[in-house]
Design a protein around this motif. Sequence first.
Motif, PDB file in Angstrom:
ATOM      1  N   TYR A  12       0.841  -1.208   0.000  1.00 49.66           N
ATOM      2  CA  TYR A  12       0.000   0.000   0.000  1.00 49.66           C
ATOM      3  C   TYR A  12       0.873   1.254   0.000  1.00 49.66           C
ATOM      4  N   ARG A  13       1.879   1.286   0.860  1.00 47.82           N
ATOM      5  CA  ARG A  13       2.769   2.454   0.923  1.00 47.82           C
ATOM      6  C   ARG A  13       3.507   2.656  -0.395  1.00 47.82           C
ATOM      7  N   ALA A  14       3.959   1.575  -1.000  1.00 47.30           N
ATOM      8  CA  ALA A  14       4.667   1.684  -2.275  1.00 47.30           C
ATOM      9  C   ALA A  14       3.747   2.235  -3.358  1.00 47.30           C
ATOM     10  N   ARG A  15       2.512   1.775  -3.369  1.00 48.86           N
ATOM     11  CA  ARG A  15       1.550   2.268  -4.359  1.00 48.86           C
ATOM     12  C   ARG A  15       1.282   3.761  -4.148  1.00 48.86           C
ATOM     13  N   LEU A  17       3.323   5.956  -2.894  1.00 54.14           N
ATOM     14  CA  LEU A  17       4.521   6.730  -3.233  1.00 54.14           C
ATOM     15  C   LEU A  17       4.955   6.554  -4.686  1.00 54.14           C
ATOM     16  N   GLY A  18       4.291   5.661  -5.411  1.00 53.72           N
ATOM     17  CA  GLY A  18       4.667   5.424  -6.802  1.00 53.72           C
ATOM     18  C   GLY A  18       5.921   4.583  -6.951  1.00 53.72           C
ATOM     19  N   ALA A  19       6.288   3.872  -5.900  1.00 54.53           N
ATOM     20  CA  ALA A  19       7.482   3.014  -5.924  1.00 54.53           C
ATOM     21  C   ALA A  19       7.077   1.600  -6.354  1.00 54.53           C
ATOM     22  N   PRO A  20       8.057   0.796  -6.793  1.00 51.57           N
ATOM     23  CA  PRO A  20       7.717  -0.594  -7.152  1.00 51.57           C
ATOM     24  C   PRO A  20       7.301  -1.383  -5.914  1.00 51.57           C
ATOM     25  N   ALA A  21       6.413  -2.348  -6.124  1.00 53.69           N
ATOM     26  CA  ALA A  21       5.917  -3.172  -5.020  1.00 53.69           C
ATOM     27  C   ALA A  21       7.024  -4.100  -4.521  1.00 53.69           C
TER      28      ALA A  21
END
Length: 71
Positions: A12-15, A17-21
Motif C-alpha cells: 500500500y505504501r509503495a503504491r 509513493l509510486g514506488a515498485p511493489a
Amino acid sequence: MSITQQYLLDTYRARQLGAPAPPAPGTRDRQVVGEWRDHRRFRAVLAGRPAHGRLRRALRRWWSLRPRALG
C-alpha cells in the motif's frame, strides 16, 4: 503484525509513493537457501575441509567405531 499484514502495508505504501511493489514473502526462499549452501561449501574449502559429503563421512566413521555385539 504478521508477515502477510506487513507485506500488504508495504505494498500500500509503495503504491501511494509510486514506488515498485516489494516481493511477496517466500518468493526468494529457494535462492537464499542455495546461496547459504554455496557459502558454507566455500568456507569449508577455505578451511581445508571437504566441501561436500561431510555428514555421510561422519556417520560412516561413527558406524565403524561403535562397539559390536558379541554373538
